[in-house]
Design an enzyme around this catalytic site. Structure first.
Site, PDB file in Angstrom:
ATOM      1  N   ASN A 138       8.366  13.826   0.612  1.00  0.00           N
ATOM      2  CA  ASN A 138       7.225  13.606   1.425  1.00  0.00           C
ATOM      3  C   ASN A 138       7.387  14.637   2.616  1.00  0.00           C
ATOM      4  OD1 ASN A 138       7.147  10.179   0.605  1.00  0.00           O
ATOM      5  ND2 ASN A 138       5.084  11.618   0.868  1.00  0.00           N
TER       6      ASN A 138
ATOM      7  N   GLU B 117       9.514  16.202  -5.677  1.00  0.00           N
ATOM      8  CA  GLU B 117       8.060  16.184  -5.427  1.00  0.00           C
ATOM      9  C   GLU B 117       8.167  16.639  -3.427  1.00  0.00           C
ATOM     10  OE1 GLU B 117       6.231  12.670  -5.846  1.00  0.00           O
ATOM     11  OE2 GLU B 117       4.244  13.138  -4.880  1.00  0.00           O
TER      12      GLU B 117
ATOM     13  N   ASP C  85       2.507  17.757  -3.841  1.00  0.00           N
ATOM     14  CA  ASP C  85       1.849  16.582  -3.508  1.00  0.00           C
ATOM     15  C   ASP C  85       0.727  17.163  -1.867  1.00  0.00           C
ATOM     16  OD1 ASP C  85       0.392  14.160  -2.645  1.00  0.00           O
ATOM     17  OD2 ASP C  85       2.107  13.258  -2.303  1.00  0.00           O
TER      18      ASP C  85
ATOM     19  N   GLY D 298      -0.494   7.886  -6.323  1.00  0.00           N
ATOM     20  CA  GLY D 298      -0.849   6.862  -5.622  1.00  0.00           C
ATOM     21  C   GLY D 298      -0.892   6.536  -4.327  1.00  0.00           C
TER      22      GLY D 298
HETATM   23  O1  NPG Z   1       2.333   3.766  -6.344  1.00  0.00           O
HETATM   24  O2  NPG Z   1       0.710   3.833  -5.138  1.00  0.00           O
HETATM   25  C1  NPG Z   1       1.897   3.808  -5.280  1.00  0.00           C
HETATM   26  C2  NPG Z   1       2.689   4.527  -4.064  1.00  0.00           C
HETATM   27  C3  NPG Z   1       3.236   5.526  -4.441  1.00  0.00           C
HETATM   28  O3  NPG Z   1       4.933   6.689  -3.366  1.00  0.00           O
HETATM   29  C4  NPG Z   1       3.411   6.637  -3.438  1.00  0.00           C
HETATM   30  N1  NPG Z   1       2.808   6.921  -2.448  1.00  0.00           N
HETATM   31  O4  NPG Z   1       3.817  10.022  -0.776  1.00  0.00           O
HETATM   32  O5  NPG Z   1       2.974   9.576  -2.677  1.00  0.00           O
HETATM   33  C5  NPG Z   1       3.409   9.300  -1.641  1.00  0.00           C
HETATM   34  C6  NPG Z   1       3.352   7.734  -1.173  1.00  0.00           C
HETATM   35  C7  NPG Z   1       2.364   7.565  -0.221  1.00  0.00           C
HETATM   36  C8  NPG Z   1       1.841   6.214  -0.226  1.00  0.00           C
HETATM   37  C9  NPG Z   1       2.006   8.443   0.638  1.00  0.00           C
HETATM   38  C10 NPG Z   1       0.955   5.788   0.994  1.00  0.00           C
HETATM   39  C11 NPG Z   1       1.057   8.101   1.740  1.00  0.00           C
HETATM   40  C12 NPG Z   1       0.661   6.472   1.636  1.00  0.00           C
END
Ligand code: NPG
Length: 377
Positions: free
Chosen positions: A199, A222, A247, A299
């Protein structure tokens, strides 16, 4: 494959927007913070042909991207909904164009487009999967595991998900919790399909640490660097053996084209919210598929609405890696749809019902609603 048969228009009568607070079954920690409640906006398109449902996947705080719930609420009600209601009839593929003069706010645009898409496809009696060109009736289910108290706790948590049958594990990393956490999971579980998500918590100054991850034979790393660091991502990708996946950096099909041309990524995470809608998501899929670049469905802790749409998207041919399309129970004890997504033999079923193929659980929807606004023509 471009969408073979576009959906017909619907006559818009209004939009209802709600802010929901859904409690999470366990806190979810990333490099940018911890969530215990999912704040999300649910959209209902009211049309002469029937209702349609969508979801705006912003978070309460602008920590993942610049978008956040109150901002999305404001821009949707102040600008986007009135612009759509100005048109008497609108087809799903018209929504992006109608909202194009307004900069940014892609998650808000995506949620409105999804509600129109659901209404239009329900009216036609077609599923989203069929419309988008799905080639599978179920998709392999990966799970995203937040940062835990310590590596031992991470191993325990991952063991639970593997026991449930998830076919791929993604762990969140941040500086100081990268090599040790990854090593702990590899040591405990051997050659499971494993990937890591930063992230955007690193800079090129951390390249040596990130290169240490090469020894774990990960599917991918990622978003190691900042959202706008396409050139640095290309430099890092040349340096690492682990495939770099983007991402946050990919917010449009044009952005995906640029990233591929620069060599910034060899894998792409596709999230409809982040790129402004499912139609743009399909375009990115098509581009990557043509270029031989693997994609997977990300997600955003979707409710049953977005989760159903994600399962349909992940059923397209180019989604060759398991996505973060997990069972609803991964996040929620109670969902807002009557048949929440289940994990069956490590897979999630692609809905076959009309539109998104979901039924809203009206009682749950009302129970989780904390704000509500309706605009009509
Ligand atoms: O399975 O919906 C899921 C979550 C997957 O890790 C996940 N999402 O950085 O991809 C990401 C993260 C995220 C979730 C980012 C919520 C921002 C908001």
């Amino acid at each position: 494959m471009p969408i073979a048969r576009p959906a017909a228009s619907v006559a818009l009568e209004g939009f209802e927007l709600r802010v929901l607070h859904l409690p999470l079954v366990a806190p979810f920690t990333t490099s940018f913070g911890t969530e215990t409640v999912r704040e999300v906006i649910v959209v209902r398109a009211l049309t002469s042909e029937g209702d349609g449902w969508g979801e705006i996947v912003t978070q309460a705080d602008p920590l993942y991207s610049s978008e956040y719930t109150q901002g999305a609420w404001d821009v949707a009600l102040r600008f986007f909904v009135p612009a759509l209601l100005d048109r008497r009839r609108v087809a799903p593929h018209d929504v992006a164009g109608a909202l194009e003069p307004f900069k940014g706010h892609r998650m808000a645009k995506a949620g409105l487009e999804l509600a129109v898409l659901d209404a239009a496809l329900r009216a036609e009696g077609r599923s989203l999967a069929e419309y988008a060109g799905a080639v599978r009736d179920r998709v392999p289910s990966g799970v995203s595991v937040g940062i835990q108290r310590d590596p031992a706790a991470l191993v325990d948590t991952v063991a639970g998900y593997l026991d449930e049958g998830y076919v791929r594990i993604k762990i969140k990393i941040k500086p100081g919790r990268d090599v040790v956490d990854t090593a702990a999971v590899r040591d405990a579980f051997g050659a499971i399909p494993l990937q890591v998500d930063a992230n955007s918590a690193y800079t090129m100054a951390d390249a040596d640490t990130l290169a240490e991850l090469d020894r774990f034979d990960l599917l991918l790393i990622e978003q190691p660097l900042q959202e706008d660091d396409l050139v640095d991502h290309a430099a890092l990708a040349r340096r690492l053996k682990t495939p770099v996946c983007l991402d946050e950096s990919i917010v449009s099909d044009k952005g995906a084209a640029d990233a591929l041309a620069l060599g910034s990524a060899s894998v792409v995470n596709i999230k409809a919210g982040r790129v402004g809608g499912y139609l743009e998501a399909v375009r990115i899929h098509d581009r990557c598929f043509a270029a031989g670049v693997p994609v997977w469905c990300g997600g955003m802790l979707e409710t049953g609405i977005g989760r159903a749409a994600n399962a349909a998207l992940a059923a397209l041919a180019g989604f060759t890696l398991p996505g973060d399309v997990s069972a609803s129970s991964r996040f929620y004890a109670r969902d807002i749809v009557s048949e929440p997504a289940l994990l069956e033999d490590g897979h999630v079923r692609v809905p076959t019902g009309h539109g998104l193929g979901i039924e809203i659980d009206q009682v749950a929807l009302d129970d989780f609603t904390v704000a509500r606004e309706t605009l009509t023509r």
